[in-house]
Enzyme design. Sequence first.
Site, PDB file in Angstrom:
ATOM      1  N   ARG A   1      23.928 -75.334  31.297  1.00  0.00           N
ATOM      2  CA  ARG A   1      22.599 -74.729  31.381  1.00  0.00           C
ATOM      3  C   ARG A   1      22.747 -73.268  31.776  1.00  0.00           C
ATOM      4  O   ARG A   1      23.836 -72.811  32.097  1.00  0.00           O
ATOM      5  CB  ARG A   1      21.726 -75.499  32.391  1.00  0.00           C
TER       6      ARG A   1
ATOM      7  N   ALA B   1      20.828 -69.484  30.367  1.00  0.00           N
ATOM      8  CA  ALA B   1      20.639 -68.962  29.007  1.00  0.00           C
ATOM      9  C   ALA B   1      21.945 -68.524  28.330  1.00  0.00           C
ATOM     10  O   ALA B   1      22.277 -69.006  27.236  1.00  0.00           O
ATOM     11  CB  ALA B   1      19.603 -67.835  29.053  1.00  0.00           C
TER      12      ALA B   1
ATOM     13  N   GLN C   1      18.183 -76.408  40.666  1.00  0.00           N
ATOM     14  CA  GLN C   1      19.342 -75.571  40.320  1.00  0.00           C
ATOM     15  C   GLN C   1      19.728 -74.656  41.491  1.00  0.00           C
ATOM     16  O   GLN C   1      20.901 -74.316  41.641  1.00  0.00           O
ATOM     17  CB  GLN C   1      19.018 -74.714  39.083  1.00  0.00           C
TER      18      GLN C   1
ATOM     19  N   ASP D   1      15.281 -66.082  30.609  1.00  0.00           N
ATOM     20  CA  ASP D   1      15.701 -66.878  29.444  1.00  0.00           C
ATOM     21  C   ASP D   1      15.262 -66.239  28.129  1.00  0.00           C
ATOM     22  O   ASP D   1      15.833 -66.531  27.077  1.00  0.00           O
ATOM     23  CB  ASP D   1      15.148 -68.297  29.558  1.00  0.00           C
TER      24      ASP D   1
ATOM     25  N   LYS E   1      12.907 -69.595  34.833  1.00  0.00           N
ATOM     26  CA  LYS E   1      12.662 -70.905  35.435  1.00  0.00           C
ATOM     27  C   LYS E   1      11.306 -70.966  36.117  1.00  0.00           C
ATOM     28  O   LYS E   1      10.924 -70.040  36.827  1.00  0.00           O
ATOM     29  CB  LYS E   1      13.788 -71.199  36.441  1.00  0.00           C
TER      30      LYS E   1
END
Length: 334
Positions: free
Chosen positions: A47, A49, A178, A219, A230
């Site tokens: 994970r 980008a 995360q 992203d 996020k």
Amino acid sequence: MLNSLSIRCDGRQLWLLDQTLLPQEESWLEATDPAVLIEAIRALRVRGAPAIGVAAALCLGLRQGGPDFLRVAAALRAARPTAVNLMWAVDRMVSAWEAGNSLWEEAEAIFTEDVALCEAMAGYGASLIEEGDGILTHCNTGGLATAGVGTALGAIRRAWEGGRRLHVWVDETRPLLQGARLTTWELQRLGIPHTLITDSMAALLLRDGRVQRVMVGADRIAANGDFANKVGTYGLTVAAVFHGVPVHVVAPRSTVDLYCPDGSSIPVEERAPAELRGVVTANGTLRWAPAEVPVWNPAFDVTPGSYLHSLVLDVGILDRRSLAEGVLSRVLAP
Ligand code: MRU
């Protein structure tokens, strides 16, 4: 051998550090098979980008071309919708295939370029950080999320290594944590002072003057500087702007999508309701909400570029006024 914190590739096989198992377990998963990689991208085993773009490029780079190349490329490209780095990397691989160029050499170039882009961003980003700064960050933007030192976390790391004393406030980053699982794991390994908070505590820190800047990744960045990151980034930015704390986005050029004029055209991924109703553990699912409770679970939000103090790109630092004037199209036009 290409080797990063979360991606390894020896020209025959692709391996990923399974980020869903961190911090409990450091387990490498073979993802040479595109079907395995697609599952890994969807499940966030890989994970961030830039990292998903690099992983997709390497997976395609290990193939000989062949009649199903375009079908595989299209399936990888569609594995997640928001991070444009995935589309950018796959499109580069398809262009190499169409031109008859070496797929492996193109994939290798995408990996090594990402390392260089991270270094460039980290240098510019670190120059913004002052002695004694408290820096609040959201999600994971470090070595796990890229092939290099990272985006926002790379800048923080380079400032720390350059001798600046600083403290990182880590948003846990609901719902998939995360920040709590990955950013703290990276900061511990690097020995950088940090404190974990829930996302809902950030506004208090901003109010109390304990945060001098917010640094996050992105992203997808639209031509006018609006950016997807996020979910939680929008609320964090609004609170920071309210309290007069500068917000910096740190991102490579591969995150900029000039085909999106503004944030309204950025596609936002919506994920499974189960991610909010509970958590899947090794011992089964732990549910804290009723099984059928209606859920809305966007994985990203979009923040206006006009709320930013600056966008730190690999080519330099762009302020909000120049973003509004369309500097991205001028700087990054092919
Ligand atoms: O859903 P994720 O974990 O892939 O989301 C990642 C982020 O939102 C990061 O902030 C973003 O990719 C930029 S950091 C390289």
